[in-house]
Design a protein around this motif. Structure first.
Motif, mmCIF file in Angstrom:
data_model
loop_
_atom_site.group_PDB
_atom_site.id
_atom_site.type_symbol
_atom_site.label_atom_id
_atom_site.label_comp_id
_atom_site.label_asym_id
_atom_site.label_seq_id
_atom_site.Cartn_x
_atom_site.Cartn_y
_atom_site.Cartn_z
ATOM 1 N N ALA A 49 0.755 -1.720 0.193
ATOM 2 C CA ALA A 49 0.249 0.429 -0.401
ATOM 3 C C ALA A 49 1.218 1.786 0.354
ATOM 4 C CB ALA A 49 -0.961 0.025 1.531
ATOM 5 N N ALA A 50 2.093 1.252 0.925
ATOM 6 C CA ALA A 50 3.143 2.384 0.557
ATOM 7 C C ALA A 50 3.355 2.425 -0.974
ATOM 8 C CB ALA A 50 3.557 2.105 1.868
ATOM 9 N N PHE A 51 3.447 1.612 -1.673
ATOM 10 C CA PHE A 51 3.916 1.399 -3.193
ATOM 11 C C PHE A 51 3.041 1.874 -4.096
ATOM 12 C CE2 PHE A 51 7.875 0.357 -1.146
ATOM 13 C CZ PHE A 51 9.378 0.525 -2.187
ATOM 14 N N GLY A 52 1.909 2.423 -3.020
ATOM 15 C CA GLY A 52 0.771 2.973 -4.122
ATOM 16 C C GLY A 52 0.166 1.248 -4.792
ATOM 17 N N ALA A 53 -0.003 0.867 -4.118
ATOM 18 C CA ALA A 53 -0.862 -0.807 -4.351
ATOM 19 C C ALA A 53 -2.639 -0.879 -4.178
ATOM 20 C CB ALA A 53 -0.364 -1.768 -5.014
ATOM 21 N N ALA A 54 -3.787 -1.090 -5.202
ATOM 22 C CA ALA A 54 -4.494 -1.851 -3.796
ATOM 23 C C ALA A 54 -4.296 -3.626 -3.232
ATOM 24 C CB ALA A 54 -5.876 -1.793 -5.158
ATOM 25 N N VAL A 55 -4.492 -3.433 -2.212
ATOM 26 C CA VAL A 55 -4.096 -4.529 -2.095
ATOM 27 C C VAL A 55 -5.403 -5.500 -1.123
ATOM 28 C CG1 VAL A 55 -2.081 -5.688 -0.418
ATOM 29 C CG2 VAL A 55 -2.146 -3.818 -0.699
ATOM 30 N N LYS A 56 -4.857 -6.812 -0.979
ATOM 31 C CA LYS A 56 -6.352 -7.294 -0.978
ATOM 32 C C LYS A 56 -5.338 -8.953 -0.206
ATOM 33 C CE LYS A 56 -10.112 -6.544 -2.935
ATOM 34 N NZ LYS A 56 -11.348 -6.939 -3.830
ATOM 35 N N ARG A 57 -5.787 -9.564 1.049
ATOM 36 C CA ARG A 57 -5.623 -11.310 0.802
ATOM 37 C C ARG A 57 -6.189 -11.938 1.272
ATOM 38 N NH1 ARG A 57 -0.441 -10.325 5.278
ATOM 39 N NH2 ARG A 57 0.624 -12.293 5.399
ATOM 40 N N VAL A 58 -6.033 -12.982 1.104
ATOM 41 C CA VAL A 58 -6.832 -14.300 1.218
ATOM 42 C C VAL A 58 -6.518 -15.552 1.930
ATOM 43 C CG1 VAL A 58 -8.101 -12.834 -0.203
ATOM 44 C CG2 VAL A 58 -6.864 -15.345 -1.357
ATOM 45 N N ASP A 59 -6.667 -16.613 1.303
ATOM 46 C CA ASP A 59 -6.354 -17.910 1.885
ATOM 47 C C ASP A 59 -6.293 -18.300 0.276
ATOM 48 O OD1 ASP A 59 -6.032 -20.449 1.991
ATOM 49 O OD2 ASP A 59 -7.711 -20.726 4.124
ATOM 50 N N GLY A 60 -5.232 -19.178 -0.078
ATOM 51 C CA GLY A 60 -4.887 -18.988 -1.261
ATOM 52 C C GLY A 60 -5.189 -20.737 -1.397
ATOM 53 N N HIS A 61 -6.029 -20.786 -0.613
ATOM 54 C CA HIS A 61 -6.471 -22.489 -0.700
ATOM 55 C C HIS A 61 -7.565 -22.715 -0.666
ATOM 56 C CE1 HIS A 61 -2.380 -23.763 -0.773
ATOM 57 N NE2 HIS A 61 -1.960 -23.611 0.311
ATOM 58 N N ASP A 62 -8.331 -21.479 -0.752
ATOM 59 C CA ASP A 62 -10.326 -20.770 -0.447
ATOM 60 C C ASP A 62 -10.446 -20.673 -1.705
ATOM 61 O OD1 ASP A 62 -12.480 -20.497 0.159
ATOM 62 O OD2 ASP A 62 -12.362 -20.031 1.873
ATOM 63 N N PHE A 63 -11.222 -21.339 -2.855
ATOM 64 C CA PHE A 63 -11.445 -22.166 -4.046
ATOM 65 C C PHE A 63 -12.746 -20.087 -3.652
ATOM 66 C CE2 PHE A 63 -10.270 -25.386 -5.719
ATOM 67 C CZ PHE A 63 -8.494 -24.888 -6.326
#
Length: 285
Positions: free
Chosen positions: A199-213
Motif C-alpha cells: 500500500a505504501a508503494f501505491g498498490a491496492a491490496v487484498k489478502r486471502v487464503d490461497g487454498h480457498d476457492f
C-alpha cells in the motif's frame, strides 16, 4: 460460486497435485513450492483469465506470467487438465528432447515468457499491461510471485512504475507460503507487514487464503480493486499443500523421490483429500 464449479476446481487441483508428485522423481522438481501454488494457478486459469487452447496466441487473450518459475510443475499439470498438453508429454520431464524441465520455456504452448531468475517477470508483465492499456485493449495481465522473491529490488521498482502508469489491468499474486528456498522468510529477511508495504508503494491490496476457492472468487470478482492502481493479491498458502508429511518443511522445497515414495505420496494425497471433503462444511455463494 456453485457447488458444481467448486467441485470441478477441487477435482482439477487434486489432479494437478498428482501430476506434480509424479514429476518429483527421476531428477525431481520443486515439489513443495509447486503444491503451494496449485490452487492459485488452477483458479486463475479456470475462472479468472480469458485464455484457452484456441486463443493462446490471440492478442485479445489475458496473460499469466509465472515469475516464480520453479513452480512450473503446477503450470504443466494445469495445462494437461485444460487439454492444452497431452499427459504423456510429462513423461519427457528433464529429457534433452523436450522443453519440459525445471523452469518455463516458451516452446511449451501456454508459457508466455521464460522465467527462473527471480524478480524479472514483474517488469515484463507491466510492459505487457502498459501496451494493452495504451492500445485500449481489455486484457488482464497476471504475474505470480514468490514471497521470497520480494527480496529482489526489481520487484519494488516494477510496483512503482506500474502505479506511475496507473496499470489497474495488472495483478500481482504473491504465493505467500512463508518459505524462501530452505528457510522461513521471517527468519531470513522478514517481509511483514506485507499489505502495508504494498500500500505504501501505491498498490491496492487484498489478502486471502490461497487454498480457498470461494475466497479467491470473492477477492477477484471486484477486479480491478481500485481504479488506476496496481492490484496485489497476497495469497496465504502452505508449502507442500495436500501432503501432510511434507507440508511446511524447509527441506521439501526441491524433491527427488524414489518411485516407491511417489506411490506412497499419491496414496497420502488421496487420503488427505478424502478426509478434507468428509470434514469440511462448504459455504456456497
Amino acid at each position: 460460486m456453485t457447488n458444481e464449479v467448486l467441485n470441478d476446481l477441487q477435482k482439477t487441483a487434486l489432479n494437478v497435485r498428482e501430476h506434480i508428485i509424479r514429476l518429483s522423481t527421476d531428477g525431481g522438481c520443486f515439489t513443495g513450492a509447486s503444491l503451494s501454488a496449485t490452487d492459485l494457478v488452477v483458479y486463475l486459469y479456470k475462472q479468472f483469465l480469458n485464455v484457452n487452447k484456441n486463443n493462446l496466441r490471440d492478442s485479445s487473450r489475458d496473460y499469466l506470467f509465472l515469475s516464480k518459475g520453479h513452480d512450473v510443475p503446477a503450470l504443466y499439470g494445469t495445462f494437461v487438465e485444460l487439454g492444452w498438453m497431452p499427459a504423456e508429454r510429462l513423461q519427457h520431464h528433464l529429457s534433452p528432447n523436450d522443453s519440459i524441465y525445471w523452469h518455463p520455456n516458451v516452446n511449451v504452448p501456454g508459457i508466455e515468457f521464460h522465467s527462473g531468475s527471480l524478480g524479472h517477470l514483474p517488469s515484463v508483465a507491466l510492459g505487457v499491461a502498459l501496451d494493452c492499456k495504451i492500445g485500449g485493449s481489455p486484457n488482464k495481465v497476471v504475474c505470480i510471485l514468490g514471497d521470497g522473491e520480494l527480496n529482489e529490488g526489481s520487484v519494488w521498482e516494477a510496483i512503482l512504475v506500474a502505479n506511475a502508469y496507473k496499470l489497474d489491468n495488472l495483478l500481482f499474486v504473491v504465493d505467500r507460503n512463508f518459505f524462501q528456498a530452505n528457510m522461513p522468510t521471517e527468519e531470513l529477511i522478514p517481509l511483514e507487514p506485507l499489505p502495508d508495504k504494498f500500500a505504501a508503494f501505491g498498490a491496492a491490496v487484498k489478502r486471502v487464503d490461497g487454498h480457498d476457492f470461494t475466497a479467491l472468487e470473492d477477492a477477484l470478482t471486484s477486479f480491478p480493486f481500485q481504479k488506476d492502481k496496481l492490484n496485489v493479491l497476497i495469497a496465504d498458502t502452505r508449502r507442500g499443500k495436500g501432503l501432510p508429511s511434507i507440508e511446511a518443511r524447509a527441506d521439501r522445497w526441491f524433491c527427488n523421490f524414489t518411485h516407491d515414495e511417489v506411490d506412497a505420496l499419491l496414496g497420502e494425497l488421496h487420503g488427505e483429500h478424502a478426509a478434507t471433503l468428509e470434514s469440511e462444511t462448504l459455504v456456497v455463494r
